[in-house]
Design an enzyme around this catalytic site. Structure first.
Site, PDB file in Angstrom:
ATOM      1  N   PHE A  11     -35.007  -9.596 -27.707  1.00  0.00           N
ATOM      2  CA  PHE A  11     -35.484 -10.509 -28.735  1.00  0.00           C
ATOM      3  C   PHE A  11     -36.138 -11.735 -28.111  1.00  0.00           C
ATOM      4  CE2 PHE A  11     -32.308  -8.387 -31.436  1.00  0.00           C
ATOM      5  CZ  PHE A  11     -32.962  -8.335 -32.657  1.00  0.00           C
ATOM      6  N   ASP A  12     -37.247 -12.144 -28.685  1.00  0.00           N
ATOM      7  CA  ASP A  12     -37.746 -13.492 -28.450  1.00  0.00           C
ATOM      8  C   ASP A  12     -36.779 -14.448 -29.148  1.00  0.00           C
ATOM      9  OD1 ASP A  12     -39.620 -15.699 -28.007  1.00  0.00           O
ATOM     10  OD2 ASP A  12     -40.064 -15.507 -30.141  1.00  0.00           O
ATOM     11  N   ALA A  13     -36.797 -15.717 -28.761  1.00  0.00           N
ATOM     12  CA  ALA A  13     -35.884 -16.685 -29.379  1.00  0.00           C
ATOM     13  C   ALA A  13     -36.553 -17.454 -30.518  1.00  0.00           C
ATOM     14  CB  ALA A  13     -35.347 -17.651 -28.321  1.00  0.00           C
ATOM     15  N   LYS A 157     -43.389 -14.498 -20.289  1.00  0.00           N
ATOM     16  CA  LYS A 157     -44.111 -13.518 -21.099  1.00  0.00           C
ATOM     17  C   LYS A 157     -45.558 -13.987 -21.262  1.00  0.00           C
ATOM     18  CE  LYS A 157     -41.145 -14.291 -24.338  1.00  0.00           C
ATOM     19  NZ  LYS A 157     -40.443 -14.346 -25.649  1.00  0.00           N
TER      20      LYS A 157
END
Length: 235
Positions: A11-13, A157
């Site tokens: 997951f991205d935050a 990323k």
């Protein structure tokens, strides 16, 4: 038995699980007040634009994190006409931001549910001390096996080096069993594609994708992710 499509979900935050806009607004308001200045929505809008542009430059490796932190407030002060030390202001702002653990609607229940069957990991671009404290203060931290922050690793990323680091740390050998979930096409989704894993674009604002970056899946709410992870539950 409920069959799952993935063993690992990355997951991205911010703006995927954490409500960054709320945290950002609260931190800026408190920091301005600390230095004796009034907060307005116009200032917030101006700051958000400046900050996003600088993050775009960081992701393109045109500037460093240190330059981003200083320049965003230097540019803001010039725009709104106040005099403050940008480094001191940024330091106080980061302390306030680190307390911002507000979640996106549905994030708490989703993470609790998915963690029963999948290994959950956060992979985030960000400043280490801020992101780590926000994560540790959140109610969802117990659902995650690991937290990877670009500021700790030296890559961000969508660089494949960051994903390679994550895969090695988690001993992931089968990329077909990994899903990347995030709101940002140019970092989360492109990064996942370059790393050879499937991706899910969290597009809660229903933005029209005008890029060539195409995710395997697109969702408008976090609840929709369950149907992707557990396809046999679809009726």
């Amino acid at each position: 038995m409920t069959l799952k499509r993935y063993d690992d979900i990355l997951f991205d935050a911010d703006d995927t699980l954490f409500d960054y806009k709320k945290a950002e607004a609260a931190a800026l308001k408190k920091t301005l007040a600390y230095f004796g200045h009034e907060y307005t929505h116009d200032i917030q809008t101006e700051y958000r634009s400046i900050n996003q542009n600088l993050w775009n430059e960081l992701e393109s490796q045109k500037i460093t994190v240190a330059e981003l932190q200083f320049e965003r407030f230097k540019l803001l002060f010039a725009k709104i006409g106040i005099r403050e030390n940008a480094d001191e202001f940024n330091s106080h702002y980061l302390n306030e931001l680190a307390d911002g653990a507000q979640l996106i609607t549905g994030a708490r229940q989703l993470c609790d549910d998915l963690s029963q069957s999948c290994r959950l990991t956060i992979v985030t671009n960000g400043i280490s001390r801020t992101q780590r404290r926000r994560f540790e203060k959140s109610v969802i931290h117990k659902d995650f096996a690991a937290l990877f922050i670009s500021g700790d690793i030296g890559f961000q990323k969508p660089q494949t080096e960051l994903f390679d680091y994550v895969f090695n740390a988690l001993n992931i050998s089968d990329k077909n069993r990994v899903l990347m979930v995030g709101d940002n096409l140019s970092t989360d989704i492109l990064g996942g594609i370059n790393a050879g894993i499937e991706t899910c674009w969290f597009n809660c604002n229903e933005v029209v994708n005008q890029t060539k970056i195409k995710a395997n899946f697109e969702i408008r709410s976090l609840d929709e992710l369950r149907k992707i992870v557990f396809p046999d539950q679809i009726r």
